[in-house]
Enzyme design. Structure first.
Site, PDB file in Angstrom:
ATOM      1  N   HIS A 249       4.033 -21.288  25.672  1.00  0.00           N
ATOM      2  CA  HIS A 249       4.237 -21.247  24.222  1.00  0.00           C
ATOM      3  C   HIS A 249       3.210 -20.373  23.505  1.00  0.00           C
ATOM      4  O   HIS A 249       3.236 -20.269  22.275  1.00  0.00           O
ATOM      5  CB  HIS A 249       4.179 -22.677  23.680  1.00  0.00           C
ATOM      6  N   ASP A 250       2.284 -19.783  24.298  1.00  0.00           N
ATOM      7  CA  ASP A 250       1.265 -18.908  23.704  1.00  0.00           C
ATOM      8  C   ASP A 250       1.458 -17.448  24.049  1.00  0.00           C
ATOM      9  O   ASP A 250       0.692 -16.599  23.573  1.00  0.00           O
ATOM     10  CB  ASP A 250      -0.131 -19.318  24.219  1.00  0.00           C
TER      11      ASP A 250
ATOM     12  N   GLU B 269      -5.229 -26.268  31.710  1.00  0.00           N
ATOM     13  CA  GLU B 269      -5.037 -24.954  31.106  1.00  0.00           C
ATOM     14  C   GLU B 269      -6.376 -24.245  31.237  1.00  0.00           C
ATOM     15  O   GLU B 269      -7.373 -24.698  30.651  1.00  0.00           O
ATOM     16  CB  GLU B 269      -4.643 -25.022  29.629  1.00  0.00           C
TER      17      GLU B 269
ATOM     18  N   ASP C 216       0.911 -33.414  27.191  1.00  0.00           N
ATOM     19  CA  ASP C 216      -0.110 -32.409  26.881  1.00  0.00           C
ATOM     20  C   ASP C 216      -1.297 -33.148  26.262  1.00  0.00           C
ATOM     21  O   ASP C 216      -1.155 -33.807  25.224  1.00  0.00           O
ATOM     22  CB  ASP C 216       0.478 -31.407  25.861  1.00  0.00           C
TER      23      ASP C 216
ATOM     24  N   ASP D 267      -5.304 -29.341  27.693  1.00  0.00           N
ATOM     25  CA  ASP D 267      -5.495 -28.161  26.842  1.00  0.00           C
ATOM     26  C   ASP D 267      -6.947 -27.656  26.938  1.00  0.00           C
ATOM     27  O   ASP D 267      -7.885 -28.451  26.927  1.00  0.00           O
ATOM     28  CB  ASP D 267      -5.187 -28.592  25.398  1.00  0.00           C
TER      29      ASP D 267
HETATM   30  O1  TEU Z   1      -4.494 -22.426  23.956  1.00  0.00           O
HETATM   31  C1  TEU Z   1      -5.860 -22.123  24.303  1.00  0.00           C
HETATM   32  C2  TEU Z   1      -6.000 -20.676  24.539  1.00  0.00           C
HETATM   33  O2  TEU Z   1      -6.095 -20.215  25.650  1.00  0.00           O
HETATM   34  C3  TEU Z   1      -5.949 -19.800  23.376  1.00  0.00           C
HETATM   35  O3  TEU Z   1      -6.812 -18.710  23.571  1.00  0.00           O
HETATM   36  C4  TEU Z   1      -4.533 -19.371  23.303  1.00  0.00           C
HETATM   37  O4  TEU Z   1      -4.371 -18.223  24.102  1.00  0.00           O
HETATM   38  C5  TEU Z   1      -4.128 -19.193  21.895  1.00  0.00           C
HETATM   39  O5  TEU Z   1      -2.801 -18.900  21.958  1.00  0.00           O
HETATM   40  C6  TEU Z   1      -4.883 -18.085  21.149  1.00  0.00           C
HETATM   41  O6  TEU Z   1      -4.008 -17.525  20.179  1.00  0.00           O
HETATM   42  C7  TEU Z   1      -4.308 -23.824  23.814  1.00  0.00           C
HETATM   43  C8  TEU Z   1      -2.867 -24.084  23.408  1.00  0.00           C
HETATM   44  O7  TEU Z   1      -1.992 -23.664  24.457  1.00  0.00           O
HETATM   45  C9  TEU Z   1      -2.601 -23.350  22.124  1.00  0.00           C
HETATM   46  O8  TEU Z   1      -1.223 -23.471  21.749  1.00  0.00           O
HETATM   47  C10 TEU Z   1      -3.493 -23.942  21.046  1.00  0.00           C
HETATM   48  O9  TEU Z   1      -3.336 -23.197  19.844  1.00  0.00           O
HETATM   49  C11 TEU Z   1      -4.969 -23.894  21.473  1.00  0.00           C
HETATM   50  O10 TEU Z   1      -5.190 -24.320  22.807  1.00  0.00           O
HETATM   51  C12 TEU Z   1      -5.784 -24.851  20.618  1.00  0.00           C
HETATM   52  O11 TEU Z   1      -5.458 -26.167  20.983  1.00  0.00           O
END
Ligand code: TEU
Length: 533
Positions: A327-328, A266, A101, A203
């Site tokens: 994970h989000d 992403e 990542d 990311d």
């Molecule tokens: O997530 C980016 C993103 O799309 C954010 O809007 C995401 O939906 C986040 O969960 C908002 O609560 C990436 C990673 O996947 C995330 O885990 C990180 O917190 C974020 O970037 C910052 O690096």
């Protein structure tokens, strides 16, 4: 790309590991690289082809690793650089690829680069981050907002300017307009490619470049408070900027210097914008992540429309991909219910394109409720009570039914959910478990080129039954998914068939002539047998 040639990131299946929650090798309650190494056989036997590890780099863990303080090392919580080398070698020995990542939009505020940048206005690395004078009224430079709430600007009294942070103030945005910053980030990518990493999931790829005139973002007419304060504005000047594509092409050119590496982005964008990240002449990302099933209304008509729209928008030569969770996002089994989670698994693993499976979904894991006192995620801590917290989908993978589930000998960093049956050991012993279904689906994919590189046609939604066909040469497979909870009868349009797999794992080899019954929440894969002469 020669369709006959085997290409791992096209023919294979990616499995996302959230390292903190996969397996703990040293009893500190947090997953680590030795824990992953110890369970690579499980992944090889599951039948996936690549693992994507969420960040393992040194980090103060303000955003659990997405705040990187050294791009070329491993955080002691996860192990050492030698452990990373061992993991890559052990994975490769099992024909598993390793995708890391990469977090280029921002570093940690404790990264030496930022410490230098904030030390003085004339520091050589000042411009590696985004600094702005206050507005005339002394306030923030413009109206840009942070994903985790509040303004995206943090005041630095020492140098009398604000710095930009699209997420936490502990995550200052890097300035991708600065060539020396870009060179430093590409050097970090090269560092891992030289160690054998098979590619990167990048990311927030679509956010790396911001408007150079720092124009205010416009108000969002569709603002929903429950989505958090970031939703107040349309990120017109802070995302999907035209200059990003030159950077994506530079990253792709770097990876193309190495043998068969993959660039996954992403990217949360509408389909037509997402497609631009494949790049002109396809020199962009191999796989711009397609998240469009994640927010789908879960019925046959909506899913059919998403699949048709995405397939129709793909540029010539672009390879599709599908994701049901990460994970989000709330887990698929919590979004659609465990009965439908089997149908969702068959959808994910039989659509055309590279699937990414989120760890634990192969067991039917659901979101675990987290008591307010146990919340770790800043997304919840900073905007509590809106349901934005991501801890529920990040809980430890249960390896067995014991109290600590074989995940750790210590105190798990997040609570384990109910795992009497939702665990690897019990489900390995149950030929009809969700895990057994995933193993059978992955084996089915591997056995039929119609499912790995075949065409996708005849997408239909009749009532709440979604059907489509996958074909490669004479091999034709019909998929029929009952997204509802009432029995259905489906006609086989022509010829007969042989049942390859049911999500209930109790109908293999059944002959199918004319029509066939679908139980509630059942999906089937049928090999079409041409009309007998
Ligand atoms: O997530 C980016 C993103 O799309 C954010 O809007 C995401 O939906 C986040 O969960 C908002 O609560 C990436 C990673 O996947 C995330 O885990 C990180 O917190 C974020 O970037 C910052 O690096």
């Amino acid at each position: 790309m020669d369709p006959s040639e085997s290409v791992w990131w096209r023919d294979g299946v990616v499995y996302q590991i959230y390292p903190r929650s996969f397996a703990d090798g040293n009893g500190d309650g947090v997953g680590d690289l030795p824990g992953i190494i110890a369970h690579l056989d499980y992944l090889a036997e599951l039948g996936v082809d690549a693992i994507w590890l969420s960040p393992i780099y040194p980090s103060p863990m303000a955003d659990f690793g997405y705040d990187v303080s050294d791009y070329c090392d491993v955080d002691p919580l996860f192990g050492t650089l030698a452990d990373a080398d061992r993991l890559i070698a052990a994975a490769h020995a099992r024909n598993l690829k390793v995708i890391l990542d990469f977090v280029p939009n921002h570093s940690s505020d404790r990264h030496p680069w930022f410490l230098a940048s904030r030390s003085a206005r004339d520091d050589p690395q000042r411009d590696w981050y985004i600094w702005r004078d206050p507005a005339p009224d002394g306030g923030v430079p413009n109206n840009w907002l942070a994903h985790f709430g509040g303004p995206a600007w943090e005041w630095d009294a020492h140098t009398g300017q604000f710095y930009l942070h699209s997420f936490l103030k502990e995550q200052p945005d890097l300035n991708w307009r600065n060539p020396s910053l870009r060179a430093a980030m590409y050097a970090a990518m090269r560092f891992w490619l030289e160690r054998g990493a098979d590619g990167f999931r990048v990311d927030v790829l679509w956010m790396l470049v911001k408007d150079d005139r720092f124009r205010d973002n416009p108000p969002n007419p569709a603002y929903v408070a429950a989505r958090g304060s970031y939703d107040r504005l349309v990120p017109l000047y802070t995302a999907d900027r035209p200059e990003i594509h030159a950077i994506v092409s530079e990253m792709r050119a770097l990876l193309d210097e190495y043998e068969s590496r993959v660039l996954i982005g992403e990217i949360y964008l509408p389909v037509e914008r997402l497609m631009t990240y494949y790049g002109a002449e396809l020199h962009g990302a191999h796989l711009p992540f397609n998240f469009h099933l994640i927010d789908a209304t879960w019925n046959a008509a909506s899913v059919a429309t998403i699949v048709r729209t995405y397939e129709a928008a793909l540029p010539a030569g672009a390879w599709p991909n599908w994701v049901l969770g990460n994970h989000d996002k709330s887990r698929i089994a919590s979004r659609v219910g465990i009965a439908q989670a089997r149908v969702a698994a068959m959808l994910l693993l039989t659509l055309r394109g590279t699937p990414t499976l989120y760890y634990g979904d192969e067991l039917g894991m659901t979101d675990v409720p987290i008591a307010a006192s146990a919340v770790r995620d800043p997304a919840e801590l900073r905007q509590p009570g809106l349901g934005l917290g991501r801890d529920p989908e990040r809980t430890p993978l249960p390896w067995n039914p014991s109290p600590r589930a074989g995940f750790t000998s210590g105190e798990p960093w997040l609570p384990l959910g109910e795992h009497e049956r939702t665990n690897v050991a019990v489900q390995l012993g149950d030929g009809r478990s969700v895990l057994a279904l995933h193993r059978r689906l992955l084996a089915l994919r591997r056995a039929h080129t119609a499912l790995t590189r075949g065409t996708l046609t005849a997408i239909e939604a009749e009532g709440n039954v979604l059907t489509y066909e996958r074909s490669d040469g004479d091999s034709r497979i019909k998929i029929a998914l009952n997204l509802g909870d009432v029995p259905q009868s489906v006609a086989l349009s022509q010829g007969g068939g042989k049942m390859l797999l049911s999500t209930e794992l109790d109908r293999s080899d059944e002959r199918v002539d004319g029509s066939y019954a679908l139980r509630p929440n059942e999906g089937v894969a049928i090999a079409i047998v041409p009309n007998e002469r």
